[in-house]
Scaffold this motif. Structure first.
Motif, PDB file in Angstrom:
ATOM      1  N   THR A  97       0.920  -1.182  -0.064  1.00 23.38           N
ATOM      2  CA  THR A  97       0.075   0.126   0.078  1.00 23.38           C
ATOM      3  C   THR A  97       0.845   1.127  -0.028  1.00 23.38           C
ATOM      4  O   THR A  97       2.067   1.431   0.427  1.00 23.38           O
ATOM      5  N   ARG A  98       0.143   2.384  -0.749  1.00 20.17           N
ATOM      6  CA  ARG A  98       0.815   3.726  -0.330  1.00 20.17           C
ATOM      7  C   ARG A  98      -0.227   4.555   0.115  1.00 20.17           C
ATOM      8  O   ARG A  98      -1.454   4.072  -0.225  1.00 20.17           O
ATOM      9  N   LEU A  99       0.021   5.813   0.713  1.00 23.54           N
ATOM     10  CA  LEU A  99      -0.800   6.564   1.110  1.00 23.54           C
ATOM     11  C   LEU A  99      -1.745   7.321  -0.124  1.00 23.54           C
ATOM     12  O   LEU A  99      -0.958   8.054  -0.967  1.00 23.54           O
ATOM     13  N   TYR A 100      -2.971   7.269  -0.003  1.00 26.15           N
ATOM     14  CA  TYR A 100      -3.776   8.052  -1.063  1.00 26.15           C
ATOM     15  C   TYR A 100      -3.843   9.348  -0.414  1.00 26.15           C
ATOM     16  O   TYR A 100      -4.537   9.387   0.644  1.00 26.15           O
ATOM     17  N   THR A 101      -3.781  10.305  -1.150  1.00 24.21           N
ATOM     18  CA  THR A 101      -3.929  11.574  -0.805  1.00 24.21           C
ATOM     19  C   THR A 101      -5.072  12.440  -1.516  1.00 24.21           C
ATOM     20  O   THR A 101      -5.028  13.651  -1.594  1.00 24.21           O
ATOM     21  N   PHE A 102      -5.956  11.640  -2.317  1.00 24.49           N
ATOM     22  CA  PHE A 102      -6.862  12.243  -3.090  1.00 24.49           C
ATOM     23  C   PHE A 102      -6.576  13.139  -4.273  1.00 24.49           C
ATOM     24  O   PHE A 102      -7.097  14.138  -4.795  1.00 24.49           O
ATOM     25  N   ASN A 103      -5.012  12.695  -4.649  1.00 24.50           N
ATOM     26  CA  ASN A 103      -4.615  13.530  -5.780  1.00 24.50           C
ATOM     27  C   ASN A 103      -4.466  12.472  -6.848  1.00 24.50           C
ATOM     28  O   ASN A 103      -3.968  11.386  -6.602  1.00 24.50           O
ATOM     29  N   LEU A 104      -4.952  12.896  -8.100  1.00 24.87           N
ATOM     30  CA  LEU A 104      -4.924  11.852  -9.142  1.00 24.87           C
ATOM     31  C   LEU A 104      -3.459  11.738  -9.822  1.00 24.87           C
ATOM     32  O   LEU A 104      -3.200  11.072 -10.730  1.00 24.87           O
TER      33      LEU A 104
END
Length: 350
Positions: free
Chosen positions: A175-182
């Protein structure tokens, strides 16, 4: 009018019984039922309702109920407070600053932590969360994502990610951190990210110029409800009529948004969240209809918002099996079905 009064009386009697009202209070309670009047003759009761993200199609039914006067018809003056990454509506609910919110997905945690709150309606029969991948990379099934880099937000790691990881052999190391940036996803064809069915796939198509692979977590076997309305046990016990009116009106708002003209809600949504466009709102609404996010399963026969003990037990046992919850929790204390499963609004379908 009398049909409404009769159903309301039945619901209030059930809540009174379940709440174990003291015998000496019940007589007064019954007298109140005898003089019960339909909601349009009431002064509007103020309600503050917290949604868990910015205004978008996934909350269209609530905005529709405000915009078309459905809440007002039920004697309610509802203020919708948007959520977002910097807003903790759960804390606001626990502090009594919200009357209702969409925090019912944590209802089992309410029981686990002895918090006097409960889920009262499940607007989504399917969780609209998705995993999104680039086409042509062989990532077109849940099983193919093992050991691939996946961006996941912290709240998802504690919920549906745990289920998928156990079922398909994923690990937290991928997993990687999802930052709500596409931007990271668009720049890396090997990267997979989480999203919502009615949002990110559309934006990716617009910005990236391609149709991504979209895997709905509900299709992967995850049985959790979504868009679950929660409130306090205190409000349920002391003002069951108000709770019933709010749930009924919200359900009617959803039928109106999905099966009638959604434009009244869409205008409100765009005013609240200028990032929303007509095209994105239409896409989000169409995805909910096409995939049965709101109106499928038990909702087809019981009405939108349906919840059943069997479904809650199935979800709980599945999450216990993957270590998301401990065994021995009395899951039946996590929810109240008195306000749903009554076919409210079904006649509005077209």
């Amino acid at each position: 009018m009398w049909k409404w009064i009769g159903r309301t009386t039945n619901v209030l009697l059930r809540v009174a019984t379940n709440s174990c009202l003291r015998r000496e209070h019940f007589a007064a309670f019954a007298v109140g039922l005898l003089i019960l009047t339909p909601p349009k003759s009431r002064a509007a009761d103020p309600i503050t309702f917290g949604i868990d993200w910015r205004a978008e199609a996934e909350y269209g039914g609530y905005y529709q109920a405000v915009a078309t006067g459905i809440y007002a018809k039920h004697g309610l003056s509802v203020t919708i407070q948007e959520g977002g990454p910097q807003v903790n509506h759960m804390q606001l609910l626990l502090a009594g600053r919200l009357d209702f919110n969409l925090g019912g997905g944590r209802a089992i945690e309410f029981v686990q932590n002895h918090l006097p709150f409960a889920a009262i309606a499940a607007i989504f029969q399917k969780d609209p969360a998705v995993l999104i991948a680039h086409p042509g990379q062989g990532n077109d099934s849940f099983g193919a994502l093992k050991d691939k880099p996946i961006e996941i937000a912290p709240d998802a790691r504690l919920g549906w990610w745990r289920f998928l990881a156990a079922k398909y052999g994923y690990s937290d190391s991928q997993t990687r951190l999802y930052t709500f940036n596409l931007a990271p996803f668009l720049a890396d064809k090997n990267l997979i990210q989480q999203g919502y069915l009615g949002s990110e796939p559309f934006v990716i198509r617009q910005k990236g110029g391609f149709d991504p692979v979209v895997l709905l977590v509900a299709d992967g076997g995850y049985r959790g409800y979504g868009n679950i309305i929660a409130t306090s046990r205190k409000l349920i016990d002391e003002k069951p009529d108000l709770v019933l009116r709010f749930v009924d009106a919200s359900i009617e708002g959803w039928y109106s948004y999905l099966y009638d003209d959604p434009e009244p809600a869409n205008r409100m949504i765009k005013a609240a969240n200028p990032e929303m466009t007509d095209e994105l709102l239409a896409y989000g609404r169409n995805m909910m209809i096409e995939h049965g996010i709101v109106d499928s399963g038990d909702a087809l026969s019981m009405g939108i918002g349906a919840m059943t003990p069997a479904r809650w037990q199935e979800f709980y046992r599945g999450m216990v099996a993957v270590g998301a919850y401990s065994d021995g929790i009395d899951v039946d204390k996590a929810y109240v079905t008195d306000f749903v499963d009554h076919h409210v609004g079904i006649e509005m379908k077209k």
